[in-house]
Design an enzyme around this catalytic site. Structure first.
Site, mmCIF file in Angstrom:
data_model
loop_
_atom_site.group_PDB
_atom_site.id
_atom_site.type_symbol
_atom_site.label_atom_id
_atom_site.label_comp_id
_atom_site.label_asym_id
_atom_site.label_seq_id
_atom_site.Cartn_x
_atom_site.Cartn_y
_atom_site.Cartn_z
ATOM 1 N N GLU A 106 -11.031 -0.464 -4.119
ATOM 2 C CA GLU A 106 -10.682 0.109 -3.136
ATOM 3 C C GLU A 106 -9.433 0.984 -3.669
ATOM 4 O OE1 GLU A 106 -9.126 -2.882 -0.802
ATOM 5 O OE2 GLU A 106 -7.457 -3.843 -1.142
ATOM 6 N N ASP A 166 1.116 -0.676 0.261
ATOM 7 C CA ASP A 166 -0.278 -0.504 0.089
ATOM 8 C C ASP A 166 1.118 1.154 -0.218
ATOM 9 O OD1 ASP A 166 -2.251 -1.668 0.123
ATOM 10 O OD2 ASP A 166 -2.403 -1.683 2.785
#
Length: 314
Positions: free
Chosen positions: A200, A33
């Site tokens: 997402e 991420d």
């Protein structure tokens, strides 16, 4: 994803390079991420990964080969509201950072999502490496089919408005908000259409007057995980779906949860993302995800050309 799966991912992301198979990717960092930005001519990465989800840290590099850990940004024990939901344990992931008014602002996801709603927090520092001081309350709380995760804050160059993009797996719902000038309070929500194939990890960047909303699609630990994008004339749409940027190949799977950044040397656009160093196969994948960097090319119509994954930093 549910809190048990997310917690496992955070622990795996902090494992050492020896846990992965195949050649090293273009950073060698075992994390996930990544939010990338340029500070004083160096590339900085703010990723998930730190003491099994207990904390967040940053890394920087001048050559994308040698990386320097910039220390701990924030730890759970410095977030006073983290236990207010009554959950027995928590984890931090998917940070984002931006500078405004001489300060640095760190936005981060706080789990679990089930049985209590996930939350997004924000902390403030005078330096990009922190230490960051939490604002004292959640910025956004999930629930009712919305998972408050994967924050991304973007400043519109046209008028200076700061937008918060958030949302993810549980419900796969994207929400967009305008932040107040203090950067730690939401002014209002902006109604947006849901971009096709959104799951997402939303990210926004602008090029030549076109706004690019990119995001992850699919299951985070399976072969469907990939990066898609849409374009718009504003930071809030309307979205025109443009296709896939990154997807798995014969040696690497699940590229996703990325960010775009300008190369401090050439000015070219780069995509910074995580992936699994493994051949195709059904999930769930296990082991450490790795951060990689690739160069982006645009077509004459402004389209982002599909990216071929490599093992050498551009």
């Amino acid at each position: 994803m549910n809190h048990a799966a997310r917690a496992a991912a955070l622990i795996l992301a902090g494992m050492t390079a020896a846990c992965a198979s195949g050649p090293p990717p273009s950073t060698g960092l075992a994390a996930a991420d990544p939010h990338a930005t340029v500070i004083d001519g160096q590339l900085w990465i703010y990723p998930t990964g730190g003491k099994g989800g207990l904390s967040l840290s940053a890394w920087s590099t001048a050559d994308r080969t040698h990386w320097v850990k910039r220390g701990e940004l924030i730890h759970q024990d410095r977030i006073g509201w983290i236990d207010d939901d009554g959950a027995p344990r928590h984890h931090l992931w998917a940070p984002a950072v931006i500078t405004a008014g001489g300060h640095w602002y760190l936005y981060y996801s706080v789990g679990p999502q089930n049985p209590t709603p996930s939350r997004i927090g924000v902390a403030v520092a005078d330096r990009p490496e922190g230490p960051f001081i939490d604002s004292g309350r959640p910025l956004l709380t999930g629930g009712n089919g919305f998972e408050a995760i994967d924050p991304m804050v973007y400043r519109d160059p046209r008028d200076g408005t700061h937008y918060l993009y958030a949302g993810g797996s549980d419900g796969s719902t994207l929400r967009v908000f305008v932040l107040k000038p203090d950067m730690v309070t939401i002014a209002r929500e902006v109604a947006v259409d849901q971009p096709p194939n959104f799951t997402e990890g939303a990210f926004m960047h602008e090029r030549n007057g076109t706004y690019y909303l990119s995001y992850s699609h699919g299951k985070w630990n399976g072969p469907s995980y990939s990066v898609h994008y849409a374009t718009a004339p504003s930071p809030t749409g309307p979205w025109r779906y443009r296709g896939v940027i990154l997807e798995g190949d014969a040696r690497r799977q699940g590229p996703g949860h990325h960010s775009f950044v300008r190369d401090p040397a050439s000015g070219d656009w780069l995509i910074v993302y995580h992936r699994w160093e493994r051949p195709p196969g059904p999930g769930p994948y296990k082991g450490a995800r790795r951060i990689a960097v690739e160069r982006i090319a645009y077509g004459s119509d402004g389209a982002i050309l599909p990216v071929r994954m490599t093992d050498v930093s551009p």
